[in-house]
Design a protein around this motif. Sequence first.
Motif, short mmCIF file in Angstrom:
data_model
loop_
_atom_site.label_atom_id
_atom_site.label_comp_id
_atom_site.label_asym_id
_atom_site.label_seq_id
_atom_site.Cartn_x
_atom_site.Cartn_y
_atom_site.Cartn_z
N ARG A 63 47.44 34.30 53.97
CA ARG A 63 46.15 34.79 53.76
C ARG A 63 45.62 35.34 54.97
NH1 ARG A 63 43.92 29.76 50.35
NH2 ARG A 63 45.24 30.09 48.35
N GLN A 64 45.95 34.94 56.15
CA GLN A 64 45.41 35.62 57.14
C GLN A 64 43.85 35.84 57.16
OE1 GLN A 64 47.79 38.92 58.41
NE2 GLN A 64 49.52 37.75 58.87
N GLY A 65 43.19 34.92 56.87
CA GLY A 65 41.68 34.73 56.76
C GLY A 65 41.27 35.37 55.40
N GLY A 66 41.93 36.01 54.40
CA GLY A 66 41.40 36.17 53.19
C GLY A 66 41.64 35.24 52.11
N TYR A 67 40.95 35.29 50.92
CA TYR A 67 41.55 34.47 49.90
C TYR A 67 41.77 35.16 48.41
CZ TYR A 67 36.55 34.65 48.58
OH TYR A 67 35.26 34.88 48.18
N PHE A 82 56.74 42.23 40.86
CA PHE A 82 56.51 42.99 42.04
C PHE A 82 55.25 42.67 42.69
CE2 PHE A 82 55.59 47.13 44.10
CZ PHE A 82 56.71 47.46 44.56
N PHE A 83 55.59 42.66 43.99
CA PHE A 83 54.32 42.64 44.92
C PHE A 83 54.39 42.99 46.31
CE2 PHE A 83 56.34 38.36 45.65
CZ PHE A 83 55.40 37.91 46.97
N TYR A 84 53.47 43.42 46.89
CA TYR A 84 53.41 43.80 48.15
C TYR A 84 52.27 43.66 49.03
CZ TYR A 84 50.93 47.93 46.69
OH TYR A 84 49.96 48.79 45.97
N LYS A 85 52.17 43.75 50.33
CA LYS A 85 51.11 43.33 51.15
C LYS A 85 50.74 44.68 52.02
CE LYS A 85 49.07 40.37 54.51
NZ LYS A 85 49.18 38.84 55.15
N GLU A 86 49.55 45.11 51.98
CA GLU A 86 48.89 46.06 52.78
C GLU A 86 47.66 45.75 53.54
OE1 GLU A 86 47.54 49.04 49.84
OE2 GLU A 86 45.63 47.79 49.26
N ASP A 142 39.78 39.88 51.66
CA ASP A 142 40.98 40.57 51.03
C ASP A 142 42.45 39.90 51.82
OD1 ASP A 142 43.04 42.01 49.71
OD2 ASP A 142 42.33 43.73 50.53
N THR A 143 43.28 39.63 50.97
CA THR A 143 44.69 39.12 51.79
C THR A 143 45.51 40.29 52.21
OG1 THR A 143 45.67 38.62 49.59
CG2 THR A 143 44.74 36.71 50.72
N GLY A 144 45.22 41.31 51.22
CA GLY A 144 46.13 42.57 51.11
C GLY A 144 47.32 42.54 49.99
N PHE A 145 47.44 41.23 49.52
CA PHE A 145 48.43 41.37 48.22
C PHE A 145 48.10 41.98 47.27
CE2 PHE A 145 49.74 37.64 51.06
CZ PHE A 145 50.99 37.72 51.47
N ARG A 146 48.99 42.81 46.56
CA ARG A 146 48.83 43.23 45.31
C ARG A 146 50.06 42.89 44.49
NH1 ARG A 146 45.00 43.54 48.14
NH2 ARG A 146 44.00 45.37 49.04
N PHE A 147 49.81 42.91 43.28
CA PHE A 147 50.64 42.10 42.07
C PHE A 147 50.81 42.66 40.96
CE2 PHE A 147 49.14 38.59 44.94
CZ PHE A 147 50.40 38.00 45.04
N TYR A 148 52.14 43.04 40.58
CA TYR A 148 52.31 43.67 39.35
C TYR A 148 53.38 43.20 38.57
CZ TYR A 148 49.97 47.51 42.13
OH TYR A 148 48.99 47.84 43.06
N SER A 149 53.28 43.77 37.08
CA SER A 149 54.38 43.09 36.23
C SER A 149 55.54 43.87 36.42
CB SER A 149 53.86 43.08 34.82
OG SER A 149 53.75 44.39 34.43
N GLY A 150 55.52 45.22 36.52
CA GLY A 150 56.78 46.17 36.61
C GLY A 150 56.66 47.07 35.49
N PHE A 151 55.90 46.76 34.48
CA PHE A 151 55.47 47.55 33.39
C PHE A 151 54.16 48.58 33.37
CE2 PHE A 151 58.21 44.06 32.07
CZ PHE A 151 59.34 44.55 31.35
N GLU A 152 53.72 48.60 34.61
CA GLU A 152 52.59 49.46 34.50
C GLU A 152 53.06 50.82 34.78
OE1 GLU A 152 51.70 45.44 36.03
OE2 GLU A 152 53.23 46.68 36.47
N THR A 153 52.51 51.99 34.08
CA THR A 153 52.76 53.23 34.02
C THR A 153 51.85 53.91 34.88
OG1 THR A 153 51.45 53.75 32.08
CG2 THR A 153 53.76 53.11 31.76
#
Length: 110
Positions: free
Chosen positions: A9-13, A31-35, A42-53
């Motif tokens: 988390r580096q400080g965020g939640y 699928f996920f990434y950290k920005e 904000d942790t910077g994590f972004r989460f997806y199902s892979g079905f998003e257009t």
Amino acid sequence: MQAQVSAGRQGGYLCLASSLILNERPLPIRFFYKEEAQHANDTGFRFYSGFETDDFLMEEDAACVAPLDCMERLDPSIVELLAISEVGSVWERLPNSNDWVEVFDYEIPD
């Protein structure tokens, strides 16, 4: 295990997650990434199902702000990955598999 989660988390939640993951009939996280974090919580994590257009992602309700621990409860297999992910880390679950692989050829959007 709490120390691992805190390290990720580096400080965020909070994180952003596709509404396809958090709706009444949720799809799994694939699928996920950290920005870079956008604010102190904000942790910077972004989460997806892979079905998003692309069209879906342009919709106002395409993403939801959620506590990171909500995502951990939805898919406990991500907990260790969250702890080791640095800004720029990208992870994908392979089709027909429960294994996560690190992705090196995905450019995180601005």
